[in-house]
Design an enzyme around this catalytic site. Structure first.
Site, PDB file in Angstrom:
ATOM      1  CG  ASP A 196      50.218 -11.099  59.188  1.00 61.27           C
ATOM      2  OD1 ASP A 196      50.897 -12.006  59.689  1.00 61.27           O
ATOM      3  OD2 ASP A 196      49.714 -11.168  58.050  1.00 61.27           O
ATOM      4  CD  GLU A 248      55.109 -12.078  60.067  1.00 61.19           C
ATOM      5  OE1 GLU A 248      55.380 -13.273  59.979  1.00 61.19           O
ATOM      6  OE2 GLU A 248      54.096 -11.587  59.525  1.00 61.19           O
ATOM      7  CG  HIS A 322      51.467 -18.850  63.594  1.00 65.76           C
ATOM      8  ND1 HIS A 322      52.127 -17.740  64.080  1.00 65.76           N
ATOM      9  CD2 HIS A 322      50.899 -18.470  62.430  1.00 65.76           C
ATOM     10  CE1 HIS A 322      51.964 -16.744  63.244  1.00 65.76           C
ATOM     11  NE2 HIS A 322      51.217 -17.149  62.233  1.00 65.76           N
TER      12      HIS A 322
HETATM   13  O1  TEU Z   1      53.471 -14.728  57.869  1.00 63.81           O
HETATM   14  C1  TEU Z   1      54.227 -14.116  56.899  1.00 63.81           C
HETATM   15  C2  TEU Z   1      55.202 -14.933  56.265  1.00 63.81           C
HETATM   16  O2  TEU Z   1      56.030 -14.368  55.593  1.00 63.81           O
HETATM   17  C3  TEU Z   1      55.176 -16.432  56.457  1.00 63.81           C
HETATM   18  O3  TEU Z   1      53.945 -16.973  56.252  1.00 63.81           O
HETATM   19  C4  TEU Z   1      56.087 -16.991  55.492  1.00 63.81           C
HETATM   20  O4  TEU Z   1      55.644 -16.699  54.220  1.00 63.81           O
HETATM   21  C5  TEU Z   1      56.166 -18.469  55.618  1.00 63.81           C
HETATM   22  O5  TEU Z   1      56.449 -18.846  56.900  1.00 63.81           O
HETATM   23  C6  TEU Z   1      57.244 -18.898  54.683  1.00 63.81           C
HETATM   24  O6  TEU Z   1      57.402 -20.217  54.708  1.00 63.81           O
HETATM   25  C7  TEU Z   1      52.337 -14.117  58.336  1.00 63.81           C
HETATM   26  C8  TEU Z   1      51.619 -15.034  59.284  1.00 63.81           C
HETATM   27  O7  TEU Z   1      52.431 -15.268  60.411  1.00 63.81           O
HETATM   28  C9  TEU Z   1      51.252 -16.287  58.556  1.00 63.81           C
HETATM   29  O8  TEU Z   1      50.675 -17.247  59.397  1.00 63.81           O
HETATM   30  C10 TEU Z   1      50.289 -15.881  57.463  1.00 63.81           C
HETATM   31  O9  TEU Z   1      49.989 -16.995  56.670  1.00 63.81           O
HETATM   32  C11 TEU Z   1      50.848 -14.777  56.580  1.00 63.81           C
HETATM   33  O10 TEU Z   1      51.445 -13.738  57.306  1.00 63.81           O
HETATM   34  C12 TEU Z   1      49.736 -14.143  55.776  1.00 63.81           C
HETATM   35  O11 TEU Z   1      48.906 -13.396  56.602  1.00 63.81           O
END
Ligand code: TEU
Ligand code: CA
Length: 554
Positions: A196, A248, A322
């Protein structure tokens, strides 16, 4: 042994996948029960989003214990059974590692607040400046990224929710703890790891205000990022054979992604980047409604495919996850041309160079649910932005229109298994409403119809295994100036594929260069989304959302 270049990953958001005990929350046993369905689809890996103990403020991305299973999802025994049952079907498990931050309910953070220096150094605490937060950085979920702790007269950094405190990777003790966590799960037979927001872990030495942005320039792809990932590799998955890893990478660059994923760097197998999913952000702002910019989408794919290839890196290919709205509602047409556009979008990325990812429900065309009241939303980011936009004075109706297109909950509604009560997801009350579309769009219906979106995905997954040109061929974009068609050519030795995708709800014409038509001794249609697609020719007409892949052998 699996070859990640020939593999397809299926992402499961357990909370919304399948509930076996009637509490309205999907669970690990639900995943076990649906393994045969996934085997029919033909996927190789299941990526499970976080199932660890968590207060669930961010649906599990706020972990309070890295070594267990949240009781709402099941037990460690259930997990072991899942690994075993999946393996029996030749499916591997990939876990989600959330290592940039922990929940503030994690024991480390509690001990930090308890003034244990060792644990305070696990996080990023800074003194306030003139009674203001240390910097003006913004949290990705809205508001300032620093939270005040009165007892210390200090702030801690949280790039996400205030209950997700950023870890201090510059502390060697933290990195050691992280290796233990990763090794613990590898020992349990996990074969894949998704990291993540991993390119946010290396924070700057000095914390300064960002004068023209939200702060991301200071911590994205930070100065020690490659060192930390290499070290992680060396101390954990690098010691095993055949572990597939994906990072990611938020707001990253091609150059960094080549370094992350070129095998000689010994960092990761592949990367997710998100630039192609910002083509409907008006002036870079997600919380707006706008038609997607097709020209920009084409340019981004060209750059990210061809340049990553030139640097021998490797991409994860995806439209959905998601955090993203449903692709067929976003870049396709989810009413009259649901089937055609869903298949076209699938072909577009599954024929590219990289490893495809499918998000639960995508394989039979799930759409956005179009929630009409704020009460139906659960996502912390959506609710925060609802409040922020209200405070800015926007009309509620307008905010709801924005959420209908942009909310992360668009992808988080329960999987529509059949047309029975609660779409067959649960016998209880689902934790988030079910889309009203479940009678029209559900897995059971898709399985009955050989022409469904499901079987198109099944075929794409199999083609990647059968045709070396898909997994290992060269890619080159063509028809770059065409306003409606996204097209590229794959090539390996004497085999060429021409991939044509009409992204619009109208008939369009195109002309191929002679070089693709000479010397075609044998040619056929490998896959298309209309029963009677034209044979290969210099001049072609594509019907609404038509997608054709020509196979040419010379
Ligand atoms: O996501 C990182 C992220 O950058 C996204 O949440 C982004 O900020 C968002 O889509 C913008 O609209 C990861 C995970 O996939 C996410 O579900 C988590 O909330 C986030 O990290 C924190 O762990
Ligand atoms: Ca349950």
């Amino acid at each position: 042994m699996k070859d990640f270049k020939k593999s397809t990953v299926y992402q499961i958001y357990p909370k919304s996948f399948y509930d076996t005990n009637g509490d309205g929350i999907g669970d690990l046993n639900g995943v076990i029960e649906k393994l045969d369905y996934l085997k029919t689809l033909g996927i190789d890996y299941i990526w499970l989003t976080p199932f660890y103990p968590s207060p669930q403020v961010d649906n599990g991305y706020d972990i309070s214990d890295y070594y267990n299973i949240d009781p709402s999802f099941g037990t460690l025994e259930d997990f072991k059974k899942l690994v075993k049952e999946a393996k029996a079907r030749n499916i591997y498990i990939m876990l989600d590692m959330v290592l940039n931050h922990t929940s503030t309910e994690h024991n480390w953070f509690k001990r930090a607040l308890n003034e244990e220096t060792k644990y305070k150094d696990f996080y990023i605490f800074k003194e306030s400046i003139n009674n203001e937060p240390p910097t003006n950085w913004q949290s990705k979920f809205g508001g300032n990224a620093w939270e005040y702790v009165e007892a210390f007269n200090e702030y801690y950094l949280h790039l996400f929710d205030r209950t997700q405190a950023d870890l201090n990777w510059d502390n060697k003790e933290v990195r050691k703890e992280i290796y233990n966590i990763v090794n613990y799960w590898l020992e349990k037979g996990v074969k894949g790891l998704r990291f993540d927001v991993i390119n946010l872990i290396s924070k700057p030495e000095n914390f300064e205000d960002d004068l023209d942005g939200d702060g991301r320039g200071f911590y994205t792809d930070g100065s020690k990022i490659h060192e930390y990932i290499r070290e992680l590799n060396e101390n954990t998955y690098g010691k095993y054979k055949n572990i597939m890893t994906v990072g990611e990478m938020s707001s990253t660059t091609v150059e960094n992604c080549i370094q992350y994923s070129n095998p000689k760097e010994k960092e990761l197998s592949m990367v997710f980047n998100f630039h192609h999913l910002k083509v409907d952000y008006y002036k870079g702002n997600k919380w707006t409604v706008m038609d997607f910019d097709f020209k920009q989408l084409k340019e981004l794919f060209k750059v990210w495919q061809e340049d990553i290839q030139d640097g021998n890196g490797w991409n994860a290919l995806f439209w959905c996850n998601h955090d993203q709205p449903r692709v067929v509602s976003r870049f396709g047409e989810d009413k009259e041309y649901l089937k055609e556009s869903a298949k076209m979008l699938a072909t577009t990325i599954h024929m590219m160079r990289g490893t495809p990812y499918i998000f639960q429900g995508e394989e039979f065309g799930m759409t956005n649910p179009y929630f009409d009241t704020i009460e139906k939303y659960r996502d912390v980011e959506s609710i925060n932005y609802y409040n922020i936009l209200m405070e800015q004075g926007k009309a509620e109706a307008e905010i709801l229109e924005i959420l209908k297109e942009k909310s992360r909950d668009n992808s988080r509604t329960p999987v529509q298994w059949n047309d029975k009560e609660n779409a067959g997801f649960t016998k209880g009350t689902p934790w988030i409403p079910i889309s009203k579309e479940y009678k029209r769009i559900n897995a059971e219906k898709a399985l009955y119809n050989k022409d469904s979106i499901f079987y198109h995905y099944q075929k794409l997954i199999q083609l990647r295994k059968d045709y070396e040109v898909i997994s290992n061929g060269n890619i080159k974009f063509i028809l770059e100036e065409h306003e409606n068609v996204l097209s590229y050519v794959r090539n390996l030795d004497n085999i060429t594929l021409i991939v044509l995708n009409n992204f619009f709800n109208k008939e369009v014409k195109l002309e191929l260069l002679d070089e693709y038509l000479n010397n075609k001794s044998k040619n056929k249609i490998l896959i298309s989304n209309y029963k009677d697609s034209s044979v290969l020719d210099k001049n072609l007409t594509l019907r609404p959302f038509e997608s054709i892949v020509y196979y040419i052998e010379t």
